[in-house]
Design a protein around this motif. Structure first.
Motif, short mmCIF file in Angstrom:
data_model
loop_
_atom_site.label_atom_id
_atom_site.label_comp_id
_atom_site.label_asym_id
_atom_site.label_seq_id
_atom_site.Cartn_x
_atom_site.Cartn_y
_atom_site.Cartn_z
N LEU A 106 1.00 -1.26 -0.06
CA LEU A 106 -0.12 -0.15 0.03
C LEU A 106 0.93 1.18 -0.02
O LEU A 106 1.87 1.06 0.47
N GLY A 110 -2.31 4.50 2.62
CA GLY A 110 -3.11 3.23 3.14
C GLY A 110 -2.40 2.55 3.93
O GLY A 110 -3.25 1.79 4.86
N TRP A 114 -4.11 1.08 7.45
CA TRP A 114 -4.15 -0.31 7.78
C TRP A 114 -3.34 -0.60 9.28
O TRP A 114 -3.89 -1.27 10.12
N SER A 380 -11.27 -7.40 4.28
CA SER A 380 -10.14 -6.21 4.18
C SER A 380 -10.59 -5.41 2.55
O SER A 380 -10.85 -6.10 1.77
N ASN A 382 -8.38 -3.38 1.59
CA ASN A 382 -7.27 -3.47 0.62
C ASN A 382 -6.72 -4.55 -0.13
O ASN A 382 -6.23 -5.62 0.28
#
Length: 527
Positions: A106, A110, A114, A380, A382
């Motif tokens: 990321l 990001g 996280w 998630s 992501n």
């Protein structure tokens, strides 16, 4: 160095820590604040760490100690200082452990989201509970503006920050309006002009029009308390005693620090994310309190009514809490090992079954079980970039393969670019190229690639750094690059990565000379 993907740097982290405390810069402070010479020295130390010059561990440790010393000038209660300092160290330890073991694909924003969501929230909730008990903060009988007051309140898109809550609470606690608190003297008093300025500043702060430095904030309130006490009488305007003053200073420090953090979060992330992490903190904090309840109650019952010295009571809380935490950690370790023994699919099935979850809660406590359940049941956001796992593994294979050719490397580079992953795996390609030249004993050609890989990997490669750091310092030695060799050693020392021939030995100049000399001659075929 590529900074598009990765964790915040060590320099950014320590600067953010200082900014959160609010001790620099400052316009006005207490009598024992830093003079200009000390301030410049501190700024220079922060700059050196940002550039990762010298001994990273020592420089980092010195800056944390200096920060603790400065904060102690504003928050005088030693119990609170210890609890704040230990909680900070817990969070810094989390950062260090994640940096060492967990890579990231990321970008920095990001990665920060996280990190906060997966690690910081739970760790902070546990640390606050842990250290308030260890240092027996309850013995000071401090008051607070209410449960979770140090989190912002978000209602209908409007944010009320902790500093506003704290200031309102202080005025109520002292039974004064804002104007009465900051302007206790008569209008004709020679000190009234300063009091009006203090009131104007406080009015701006409570409306979130600017955030004061910690010295300016504490000075303002201490000045007002001094004037209140000078003009007070026991009947109509009682004095503010030292206990309440200490209480106020502690609340102001926490409020200002929390307000700074959440203002930063809201300037970089959406309001919904901030609301979510606040709610998550409340849930996890309550779960931890439930896990600690039986222990806490038993100690309180044991000590109630006993004529013990306060120092003995403090020692009991410190020792018994430490024993409980060790047992608590062992239970979590057992849980982790138990989950590792079953597949991800089976884990999901277990944690989707309310009866199974309740049984696990009885064995392992609410905090861990409910956290895992929430993680497994909330996918998630992501998503792993397409082809990332494949190109990561392919890259490691090419780096490890003695038969890797220039054509293989060129094809891999094309695949990286076509998949738009050259910025996500910035350390992989130069590492492969460095290994290619290393095997041909072309150490001068290999060095620039290893240097690029090392610099690019530090904040995103996670556990893959172990071999890379070792190879970087070795090739630096073979090229007689002592400065780069030292940089690799210092980074390894910070992360706890063992370097060949040094291992866990103290990195004295004599020992480093020995390692440098060995690595100039040694050759390792396994890369």
């Amino acid at each position: 160095m590529n900074m598009n993907v990765g964790f915040p740097t060590l320099g950014e982290l320590i600067q953010f820590t200082y900014d959160t405390a609010g001790v620099l810069p400052r316009k006005r402070g207490l009598e024992d604040e830093l003079d200009e010479k000390e301030k410049k020295s501190l700024q220079k130390a922060l700059s050196r760490l940002a550039k990762e010059e010298g001994n990273i561990n020592e420089n980092f440790g010195d800056l944390i100690k200096k920060l603790a010393f400065i904060v102690a000038g504003y928050v005088s209660d030693p119990r609170a200082n210890f609890a704040i300092g230990e909680s900070l160290m817990d969070l810094l330890d989390v950062y260090q452990a994640i940096l060492k073991d967990d890579g990231t694909y990321l970008d920095k924003a990001g990665t920060i989201k996280w990190l906060i969501n997966e690690f910081i929230i739970g760790r902070l909730a546990l640390s606050i509970k842990k250290h308030t008990l260890r240092f027996n903060i309850a013995a000071r009988n401090f008051s607070t503006p209410g449960k979770f007051w140090f989190l912002p309140t978000i209602e209908n898109g409007k944010v009320t920050y902790p500093l506003e809550k704290a200031m309102v609470w202080i005025y109520e606690k002292c039974d004064r309006t804002q104007k009465q608190f900051h302007c206790p003297d008569d209008f004709n008093s020679t000190k009234y002009v300063q009091q009006e300025q203090n009131l104007e500043n406080a009015q701006n702060w409570i409306k979130n029009n600017g955030l004061p430095s910690l010295p300016a904030l504490i000075w303002n309130f201490n000045y007002s308390i001094d004037r209140i006490n000078d003009t007070s009488n026991s009947n109509t305007n009682p004095c503010i005693d030292n206990h309440l003053r200490e209480n106020i200073c502690l609340i102001l420090f926490i409020a200002r620090a929390s307000t700074f953090v959440f203002r930063e979060l809201l300037s970089n992330f959406e309001l919904s994310f901030v609301g979510e992490i606040c709610e998550k903190f409340k849930i996890q904090s309550n779960d931890i309190s439930d896990d600690f309840l039986e222990f806490e109650t038993s100690i309180k019952n044991e000590l109630t009514g006993r004529p013990y010295l306060q120092s003995y009571l403090d020692e009991i809380w410190l020792n018994e809490t430490s024993h409980f935490l060790a047992s608590y950690a062992n239970i979590q370790t057992h849980l982790t090992k138990s989950l590792e023994a079953i597949s991800y699919e089976d884990q999901c099935k277990i944690f989707q079954n309310p009866i199974e979850v309740q049984n696990l809660v009885q064995r392992f406590g609410k905090f861990s079980i409910k956290s895992i359940a929430a993680q497994l049941n909330s996918p998630s956001s992501n998503e792993i970039p397409e082809n990332f796992p494949k190109l990561l593994l392919n890259g490691l294979d090419l780096k490890n393969n003695n038969n890797t050719s220039q054509d293989d490397i060129a094809l891999y580079e094309v695949n990286l670019k076509q998949s738009n992953l050259e910025l996500v795996l910035p350390w992989m390609l130069p590492w492969i190229k460095g290994a290619y030249h290393y095997r041909r004993e072309e150490y001068q050609l290999a060095f620039p690639f290893f240097k690029e890989a090392f610099n690019s990997a530090k904040y995103c490669a996670g556990k893959n750094q172990y071999k890379l750091v070792n190879q970087f310092v070795e090739v630096a030695a073979k090229n007689n690059k002592r400065l780069e060799f030292n940089k690799g050693i210092r980074w390894a020392q910070y992360l706890g990565i063992e370097i060949r021939w040094l291992r866990k030995d103290e990195p004295t100049d004599e020992k480093l000379d020995f390692v440098f000399a060995i690595m100039q001659k040694a050759n390792y075929h396994s890369l």
